[in-house]
Design an enzyme around this catalytic site. Structure first.
Site, PDB file in Angstrom:
ATOM      1  N   ILE A 195       1.975   2.976   6.580  1.00  0.00           N
ATOM      2  CA  ILE A 195       1.234   3.847   7.492  1.00  0.00           C
ATOM      3  C   ILE A 195       0.914   3.130   8.796  1.00  0.00           C
ATOM      4  CG2 ILE A 195       0.225   5.131   5.574  1.00  0.00           C
ATOM      5  CD1 ILE A 195      -2.448   3.754   6.215  1.00  0.00           C
ATOM      6  N   ASP A 196       1.033   1.799   8.801  1.00  0.00           N
ATOM      7  CA  ASP A 196       0.706   1.022   9.997  1.00  0.00           C
ATOM      8  C   ASP A 196       1.767   1.153  11.087  1.00  0.00           C
ATOM      9  OD1 ASP A 196      -1.615   0.115   8.821  1.00  0.00           O
ATOM     10  OD2 ASP A 196      -0.708  -1.723   8.062  1.00  0.00           O
ATOM     11  N   MET A 207      -7.244   2.365   9.511  1.00  0.00           N
ATOM     12  CA  MET A 207      -6.474   1.209   9.073  1.00  0.00           C
ATOM     13  C   MET A 207      -5.581   0.725  10.210  1.00  0.00           C
ATOM     14  SD  MET A 207      -5.339   2.084   5.163  1.00  0.00           S
ATOM     15  CE  MET A 207      -6.505   1.926   3.799  1.00  0.00           C
ATOM     16  N   GLY A 208      -5.209  -0.540  10.150  1.00  0.00           N
ATOM     17  CA  GLY A 208      -4.380  -1.144  11.187  1.00  0.00           C
ATOM     18  C   GLY A 208      -4.796  -2.570  11.412  1.00  0.00           C
ATOM     19  N   GLU A 221      -9.253  -1.236  12.417  1.00  0.00           N
ATOM     20  CA  GLU A 221     -10.021  -2.206  11.643  1.00  0.00           C
ATOM     21  C   GLU A 221      -9.801  -3.635  12.128  1.00  0.00           C
ATOM     22  OE1 GLU A 221      -8.726  -2.113   7.582  1.00  0.00           O
ATOM     23  OE2 GLU A 221      -6.617  -2.414   8.099  1.00  0.00           O
ATOM     24  N   GLY A 255       0.823  -1.206   0.000  1.00  0.00           N
ATOM     25  CA  GLY A 255       0.000   0.000   0.000  1.00  0.00           C
ATOM     26  C   GLY A 255       0.854   1.251   0.000  1.00  0.00           C
TER      27      GLY A 255
END
Length: 402
Positions: free
Chosen positions: A138-139, A184-185, A241, A13
């Protein structure tokens, strides 16, 4: 010094600043006396297998410079796992055909596994190749690095929109009393936790935050929401999530579909929780799914994040020319300094690939519905500063590599 050509690819991503890493790598390669051709592989490792290359030396200077403020993966990305023997054979043949001696892979957990496999292949076959992983996600769940490029910008974006949603929720009288924001995560709550940066006062949103690191309890959740509603009149909740129950099962997910790496597809926990609140508490709610906006919002990117993304790309190329291989560039925070600062180091790919770094339990409050000041102190420096973006006809003037 090993001489030959290099290939740079992007995978997984995208983030708002992934192209800053590409820029850092390309500019360092420009300055190298060891690197000849600079290839960009379209769509990650798949582009190498298909010999689908871009000559990055032939790109205009304005396009290369424009990577600094352009989101998305400029070279194209993929989610492809190297498994088949014919893939490894093809890969090595392509490297030999194009005299590729340097391979730089920009990506997250699974991408570092791919880089590790490529390095292992070269060693086993006696092919002289330097492989360096350039981190992004981004995680923020890559181990052995203080944080990961891409996280600071996503955190800044999420905190900003949560702040704005809180103002909107508070200022208008509607029947909607509860808002669930699904961040997100998959298995780590770093991004959802960053929503806490939105608070300027104790009563500000988000009122509650739930992360995968703490087992989710439905009864406790409903009690928390009800108490927050009595106190504030409206409630804004941020959830990851990937929330799981005490048995480690996802609260809500598509159990019938997995990606190429075997990960179950997530999404929908926000709506699930809204339905639960409406049925059990009789409070009207709605859910917000920022989705890919969290990773593509360059207009809210962190300058700190963009600069660090550039440097991990630069360092990767510089270290490869010192005969370093099988490594990933990591960020090390310098402790004890009056202001935030960091340096860069290399860590072994086999200690990063397919491993996840979760939020420390000590950075989550005892009730499991918020973060502590220690997390705020960790995350706040990462969202500082803004990226100057040129505009054309009222919109960002992003660039394309063609």
């Amino acid at each position: 010094m090993l001489k030959g050509n290099c290939v740079i690819a992007q995978s997984g991503g995208p983030t708002a600043v992934i192209n800053n890493s590409l820029l850092g790598a390309v500019e360092a390669a420009y300055r190298s006396e060891a690197i000849g051709e600079i290839y960009g592989a379209r769509n990650g490792i798949m582009g190498i297998l298909a010999e689908n290359f871009i000559d990055l030396r032939r790109q205009s200077p304005s396009t290369i410079k424009g990577l600094k403020f352009t989101p998305g993966a400029a070279l194209g990305s993929c989610r492809y796992q190297l498994k088949k023997q014919e893939d490894f054979e093809k890969l090595l043949n392509v490297f030999r055909k194009y005299n590729i001696r340097y391979f730089f892979y920009i990506g997250g957990n699974d991408s570092m596994d791919t880089a590790y496999k490529v390095n292992k292949l070269a060693l086993e076959e006696g092919y002289d190749l330097r492989v360096i992983g350039i981190p992004k996600t981004i995680d923020n769940d890559l181990p052995l690095t203080d944080h990961t490029p891409g996280y600071g910008s996503a955190a800044k974006y999420l905190a900003t929109i949560v702040m704005e949603m809180g103002i909107d929720l508070k200022c208008i009288v509607t029947s909607t009393k509860v808002v669930i924001v699904e961040a997100m995560g998959r298995n780590a709550g770093w991004l959802a936790a960053a929503a806490a940066l939105a608070r300027r006062r104790q009563e500000d949103v988000p009122h509650l935050i739930y992360l995968p690191e703490v087992p989710f309890d439905t009864a406790n959740f409903l009690n928390d929401v009800e108490e927050a509603y009595r106190r504030y009149g409206t409630v804004l909740v941020v959830v990851s999530e990937g929330l799981v129950d005490k048995n480690g099962n996802y609260i809500f997910n598509d159990t019938t579909t997995v990606d190429v790496f075997g990960h179950q597809r997530l999404g929908g926990v926000g709506q699930y929780l809204v339905n639960l609140i409406e049925s059990e508490l009789s409070l009207k709610g709605r859910f917000v799914l920022p989705a890919t906006c969290q990773r593509s919002a360059m207009h809210l990117a962190s300058r700190t994040d963009a600069e660090e993304a550039y440097h991990v790309g630069r360092v990767a190329v510089e270290e490869a020319q010192k005969d370093r291989t099988g490594c990933m560039v990591a960020i090390r925070r310098l402790e004890g300094a009056e202001e935030y600062s960091c340096t860069y180091e290399l860590v072994a790919l086999n200690e990063v690939a397919n491993r996840e770094k979760k939020m420390p339990r000590s950075w989550i409050n005892e009730a499991g519905n918020d973060v502590t000041q220690a997390f705020i102190n960790y995350a706040r420096p990462l969202i500082q500063g803004e990226v100057a973006i040129p505009y054309h006809n009222g919109l960002p003037a992003y660039v394309d590599i063609v």
